[in-house]
Write a protein that holds these residues in place. Structure first.
Motif, PDB file in Angstrom:
ATOM      1  N   ASP A 184       0.591  -1.595   0.363  1.00 60.88           N
ATOM      2  CA  ASP A 184       0.197   0.249  -0.015  1.00 60.88           C
ATOM      3  C   ASP A 184       0.916   1.497   0.016  1.00 60.88           C
ATOM      4  OD1 ASP A 184      -1.897  -1.509  -0.032  1.00 60.88           O
ATOM      5  OD2 ASP A 184      -2.396  -1.482   1.929  1.00 60.88           O
ATOM      6  N   ASP A 185       1.919   1.424   0.656  1.00 62.75           N
ATOM      7  CA  ASP A 185       2.785   2.382   0.650  1.00 62.75           C
ATOM      8  C   ASP A 185       4.756   1.732   0.208  1.00 62.75           C
ATOM      9  OD1 ASP A 185       3.924   4.803   1.522  1.00 62.75           O
ATOM     10  OD2 ASP A 185       3.612   4.086   3.475  1.00 62.75           O
ATOM     11  N   PRO A 186       5.262   1.836  -0.943  1.00 62.47           N
ATOM     12  CA  PRO A 186       6.277   1.198  -2.082  1.00 62.47           C
ATOM     13  C   PRO A 186       7.437   2.090  -1.120  1.00 62.47           C
ATOM     14  CG  PRO A 186       4.639   2.411  -3.147  1.00 62.47           C
ATOM     15  CD  PRO A 186       3.926   2.002  -2.589  1.00 62.47           C
ATOM     16  N   GLN A 187       6.885   3.511  -1.062  1.00 63.61           N
ATOM     17  CA  GLN A 187       8.359   4.513  -0.699  1.00 63.61           C
ATOM     18  C   GLN A 187       8.214   3.981   1.385  1.00 63.61           C
ATOM     19  OE1 GLN A 187       6.539   8.294  -1.513  1.00 63.61           O
ATOM     20  NE2 GLN A 187       6.551   7.696  -3.928  1.00 63.61           N
ATOM     21  N   SER A 188       9.803   4.300   1.057  1.00 58.38           N
ATOM     22  CA  SER A 188      10.132   3.744   2.367  1.00 58.38           C
ATOM     23  C   SER A 188      10.143   5.392   3.041  1.00 58.38           C
ATOM     24  CB  SER A 188      11.639   3.761   2.441  1.00 58.38           C
ATOM     25  OG  SER A 188      12.152   4.483   1.877  1.00 58.38           O
ATOM     26  N   LYS A 189       9.560   5.352   3.856  1.00 55.66           N
ATOM     27  CA  LYS A 189       9.269   6.786   4.985  1.00 55.66           C
ATOM     28  C   LYS A 189       9.931   7.002   5.928  1.00 55.66           C
ATOM     29  CE  LYS A 189       4.329   5.962   5.518  1.00 55.66           C
ATOM     30  NZ  LYS A 189       3.298   5.591   6.170  1.00 55.66           N
ATOM     31  N   SER A 190      11.105   7.754   6.538  1.00 56.54           N
ATOM     32  CA  SER A 190      12.379   8.271   7.337  1.00 56.54           C
ATOM     33  C   SER A 190      11.458   8.035   8.760  1.00 56.54           C
ATOM     34  CB  SER A 190      11.509  10.197   7.163  1.00 56.54           C
ATOM     35  OG  SER A 190      11.177  10.351   7.575  1.00 56.54           O
ATOM     36  N   ALA A 191      12.115   7.986   9.446  1.00 60.72           N
ATOM     37  CA  ALA A 191      11.990   7.161  11.266  1.00 60.72           C
ATOM     38  C   ALA A 191      10.857   8.332  12.114  1.00 60.72           C
ATOM     39  CB  ALA A 191      13.647   7.464  12.339  1.00 60.72           C
ATOM     40  N   THR A 192      11.292   9.491  11.894  1.00 62.42           N
ATOM     41  CA  THR A 192      10.252  10.456  11.636  1.00 62.42           C
ATOM     42  C   THR A 192       8.853  10.727  12.282  1.00 62.42           C
ATOM     43  OG1 THR A 192      12.257  12.096  12.192  1.00 62.42           O
ATOM     44  CG2 THR A 192       9.964  13.448  12.374  1.00 62.42           C
ATOM     45  N   GLU A 193       8.562  10.275  10.756  1.00 55.45           N
ATOM     46  CA  GLU A 193       7.374   9.995   9.909  1.00 55.45           C
ATOM     47  C   GLU A 193       6.769   8.670  10.444  1.00 55.45           C
ATOM     48  OE1 GLU A 193       8.258  11.699   5.503  1.00 55.45           O
ATOM     49  OE2 GLU A 193       7.418   9.676   6.012  1.00 55.45           O
ATOM     50  N   VAL A 194       7.785   7.888  10.679  1.00 51.92           N
ATOM     51  CA  VAL A 194       7.547   6.510  10.968  1.00 51.92           C
ATOM     52  C   VAL A 194       6.420   6.507  12.113  1.00 51.92           C
ATOM     53  CG1 VAL A 194       8.447   3.685  12.089  1.00 51.92           C
ATOM     54  CG2 VAL A 194       8.181   4.561   9.202  1.00 51.92           C
ATOM     55  N   VAL A 195       8.099   6.889  12.785  1.00 46.99           N
ATOM     56  CA  VAL A 195       7.227   7.140  14.710  1.00 46.99           C
ATOM     57  C   VAL A 195       6.109   7.699  15.213  1.00 46.99           C
ATOM     58  CG1 VAL A 195       7.960   8.233  16.966  1.00 46.99           C
ATOM     59  CG2 VAL A 195       9.852   7.369  15.530  1.00 46.99           C
ATOM     60  N   ALA A 196       6.380   9.264  14.163  1.00 46.49           N
ATOM     61  CA  ALA A 196       4.493  10.235  14.314  1.00 46.49           C
ATOM     62  C   ALA A 196       2.958   9.083  14.060  1.00 46.49           C
ATOM     63  CB  ALA A 196       4.932  11.135  13.514  1.00 46.49           C
ATOM     64  N   GLU A 197       3.670   8.151  13.226  1.00 43.05           N
ATOM     65  CA  GLU A 197       2.890   7.608  12.527  1.00 43.05           C
ATOM     66  C   GLU A 197       2.264   6.350  13.564  1.00 43.05           C
ATOM     67  OE1 GLU A 197       1.330   4.451   9.289  1.00 43.05           O
ATOM     68  OE2 GLU A 197       3.259   5.585   8.916  1.00 43.05           O
ATOM     69  N   VAL A 198       3.103   6.074  14.070  1.00 38.80           N
ATOM     70  CA  VAL A 198       2.526   4.301  15.071  1.00 38.80           C
ATOM     71  C   VAL A 198       2.934   5.726  16.573  1.00 38.80           C
ATOM     72  CG1 VAL A 198       4.116   3.052  16.852  1.00 38.80           C
ATOM     73  CG2 VAL A 198       4.500   3.106  14.267  1.00 38.80           C
ATOM     74  N   LEU A 199       2.898   6.923  16.825  1.00 35.35           N
ATOM     75  CA  LEU A 199       2.365   7.458  17.729  1.00 35.35           C
ATOM     76  C   LEU A 199       0.733   7.772  17.877  1.00 35.35           C
ATOM     77  CD1 LEU A 199       5.481   9.045  18.936  1.00 35.35           C
ATOM     78  CD2 LEU A 199       4.774   7.421  20.146  1.00 35.35           C
ATOM     79  N   ALA A 200       0.610   8.394  16.832  1.00 28.10           N
ATOM     80  CA  ALA A 200      -0.470   8.738  16.418  1.00 28.10           C
ATOM     81  C   ALA A 200      -1.834   7.153  16.382  1.00 28.10           C
ATOM     82  CB  ALA A 200      -0.851   9.349  14.964  1.00 28.10           C
ATOM     83  N   LYS A 201      -1.337   6.299  16.097  1.00 29.39           N
ATOM     84  CA  LYS A 201      -2.121   5.544  16.284  1.00 29.39           C
ATOM     85  C   LYS A 201      -2.353   4.541  17.413  1.00 29.39           C
ATOM     86  CE  LYS A 201      -1.962  -0.077  14.939  1.00 29.39           C
ATOM     87  NZ  LYS A 201      -1.817  -0.590  13.724  1.00 29.39           N
ATOM     88  N   HIS A 202      -1.749   5.348  18.421  1.00 31.27           N
ATOM     89  CA  HIS A 202      -1.745   4.716  19.900  1.00 31.27           C
ATOM     90  C   HIS A 202      -2.036   6.141  20.553  1.00 31.27           C
ATOM     91  CE1 HIS A 202      -0.669   0.287  18.674  1.00 31.27           C
ATOM     92  NE2 HIS A 202      -0.203   0.139  18.230  1.00 31.27           N
ATOM     93  N   THR A 203      -1.672   6.922  20.468  1.00 26.89           N
ATOM     94  CA  THR A 203      -1.866   7.727  21.316  1.00 26.89           C
ATOM     95  C   THR A 203      -2.740   9.166  20.605  1.00 26.89           C
ATOM     96  OG1 THR A 203       0.362   7.571  22.298  1.00 26.89           O
ATOM     97  CG2 THR A 203      -0.321   9.306  22.841  1.00 26.89           C
ATOM     98  N   LYS A 204      -3.470   9.572  21.381  1.00 29.51           N
ATOM     99  CA  LYS A 204      -4.872  10.451  21.416  1.00 29.51           C
ATOM    100  C   LYS A 204      -3.596  11.843  20.918  1.00 29.51           C
ATOM    101  CE  LYS A 204      -8.827  12.863  22.438  1.00 29.51           C
ATOM    102  NZ  LYS A 204     -10.101  13.059  23.795  1.00 29.51           N
ATOM    103  N   LYS A 205      -3.473  12.128  21.613  1.00 26.85           N
ATOM    104  CA  LYS A 205      -2.522  13.640  21.509  1.00 26.85           C
ATOM    105  C   LYS A 205      -1.165  13.081  21.390  1.00 26.85           C
ATOM    106  CE  LYS A 205      -6.197  16.442  22.472  1.00 26.85           C
ATOM    107  NZ  LYS A 205      -6.944  17.932  23.297  1.00 26.85           N
ATOM    108  N   PRO A 206      -0.205  12.566  20.694  1.00 29.74           N
ATOM    109  CA  PRO A 206       0.968  12.438  20.956  1.00 29.74           C
ATOM    110  C   PRO A 206       1.864  13.621  20.591  1.00 29.74           C
ATOM    111  CG  PRO A 206       0.252  12.079  18.577  1.00 29.74           C
ATOM    112  CD  PRO A 206      -0.966  11.792  19.096  1.00 29.74           C
ATOM    113  N   ARG A 207       2.775  13.734  21.986  1.00 26.94           N
ATOM    114  CA  ARG A 207       3.600  15.027  21.694  1.00 26.94           C
ATOM    115  C   ARG A 207       5.662  14.858  21.513  1.00 26.94           C
ATOM    116  NH1 ARG A 207       0.758  20.169  23.148  1.00 26.94           N
ATOM    117  NH2 ARG A 207      -1.390  19.500  22.519  1.00 26.94           N
ATOM    118  N   PHE A 208       6.065  14.011  22.116  1.00 28.94           N
ATOM    119  CA  PHE A 208       7.108  12.891  21.802  1.00 28.94           C
ATOM    120  C   PHE A 208       7.816  13.727  21.147  1.00 28.94           C
ATOM    121  CE2 PHE A 208      10.132   9.989  20.444  1.00 28.94           C
ATOM    122  CZ  PHE A 208      11.452  10.154  21.706  1.00 28.94           C
ATOM    123  N   LEU A 209       7.816  13.797  19.997  1.00 30.10           N
ATOM    124  CA  LEU A 209       8.328  14.235  18.511  1.00 30.10           C
ATOM    125  C   LEU A 209       8.438  16.120  19.037  1.00 30.10           C
ATOM    126  CD1 LEU A 209       7.336  12.339  15.152  1.00 30.10           C
ATOM    127  CD2 LEU A 209       9.074  12.033  16.793  1.00 30.10           C
TER     128      LEU A 209
END
Length: 365
Positions: free
Chosen positions: A253-278
């Motif tokens: 579905d997403d053949p392009q590789s993502k940066s670590a920042t994008e991946v962390v933001a995506e996973v945190l957004a999936k499991h956290t309502k308001k992610p503020r870690f970054l």
């Protein structure tokens, strides 16, 4: 009998070593000497440089000492009121006596406006934390009628302590406390930096990443690894595995590789309502939620709020019934005591009447 090494043999009945029969030593109050030693070395007050909009110095050493000493001062030398408003005067500023006492023990030069603002905010945070510690230790474990009426800390009078206790007994406030407790229980990724802020902990990494700059995934691992348990929590480990899989293996579905920042933001957004870690670690990238994710998050939040409201209503009702039952019992005891006093008074009157009409035997003869 001598042993093979030539020494005398000694019995070893206690493999755990000698036992100490001395009573454990209790640590006394912190005398706030840490910053004072640094002040004496510099032959003057600390040059507390705090950038505008920040609450702590940029130097990791001064930031850690500043935060620690603020909490120690409030814990041992300042009273804890039921709300922050009680620390202010009619003009909305912190009372001069309280602020001077706080600043005098910190030993900082607060001529700069930003420094005074930072000290005020640190005082506000420290008093809130001290109020939470007192409530957790001296109020929550006990029934309402068994909460001590005597101040457990020397910095507060009995009157001040009782005012705080009465505010905690308010059913509305107890309901809000229950809601906040359940909200804190929803936090999945607890950081392991302790009293250090994210910035200070990031600076303390030192030369660990001297060859390359740490990315978002590296920082997520650093800030959530428990040195005490030597491992990650189960939820953190699952999140790290998911991040690593998304980083190394692009999907169909997403053949392009993502940066670590994008991946962390995506996973945190999936499991956290308001992610503020970054944002906390200085990476200003916020992953936008999809509309479906927003609807699901809002629905889940609404269901949780309904459940919490029902629990609050039930708790408030039980508290009200318990208080009414206690009042009724007290009234019944008062009525019973009054009836006993009346009966005793009537018996005393009858006894006095009989004694007054009794004549001595010699007079009758």
């Amino acid at each position: 009998m001598a042993n093979e090494a030539g020494g005398s043999a000694q019995p070893n009945n206690n493999s755990e070593g000698p036992k100490s029969y001395e009573e454990p030593r209790e640590r006394g109050p912190n005398l706030v000497k840490g910053l004072e030693r640094i002040t004496r070395r510099r032959q003057g007050k600390l040059p507390l440089v705090i950038p505008e909009g920040k609450l702590r110095p940029e130097s990791p050493l001064l930031a850690a000492k500043f935060a620690t000493e603020c909490n120690v001062i409030v814990g041992h030398h300042l009273p804890v009121f039921k709300r922050w408003k009680d620390y202010k005067d009619v003009h909305g500023n912190v009372r001069d006596g309280i602020f001077r006492n706080f600043i005098g023990k910190v030993g900082m030069d607060v001529a700069d406006v930003s420094v005074r603002k930072a000290c005020t905010e640190m005082l506000k945070i420290a008093t809130r934390q001290q109020r939470h510690r007192l409530k957790k230790e001296f109020f929550d474990p006990h029934p309402l009628h068994l909460v001590t009426r005597t101040s457990p800390v020397p910095s507060m009078t009995d009157e001040q302590w009782n005012e705080v206790v009465e505010s905690w007994k308010d059913p509305k406030k107890m309901g809000l406390s229950e809601i906040n407790k359940n909200n804190r229980a929803q936090v999945k990724f607890h950081h392991t930096t302790g009293a250090h802020s994210y910035g200070v902990h990031n600076n303390n990494l030192g030369d660990k990443y001297k060859d390359k700059e740490p990315d978002a995934l590296d920082l997520f691992k650093e800030f959530h690894y428990s040195k005490k348990k030597k491992c990650y929590s189960d939820l953190v480990q699952a999140a790290i595995t998911e991040m690593e899989n998304k980083t190394s293996q692009p999907t169909e579905d997403d053949p392009q590789s993502k940066s670590a920042t994008e991946v962390v933001a995506e996973v945190l957004a999936k499991h956290t309502k308001k992610p503020r870690f970054l944002q906390h670690v200085g990476i200003h990238h916020v992953h936008a939620r999809s509309s479906s994710s927003n609807r699901e998050a809002e629905l889940a939040a609404e269901n949780r709020n309904l459940e919490l409201q029902e629990r609050v209503d039930t708790l408030t009702k039980l508290l009200k019934e318990s208080e009414e039952a206690r009042i009724r019992q007290a009234e019944d005891n008062m009525k019973r005591d009054e009836e006993n006093r009346k009966k005793q008074a009537e018996m005393d009157k009858k006894l006095d009447f009989l004694l007054s009409h009794m004549q001595p035997r010699s007079a009758q003869e």
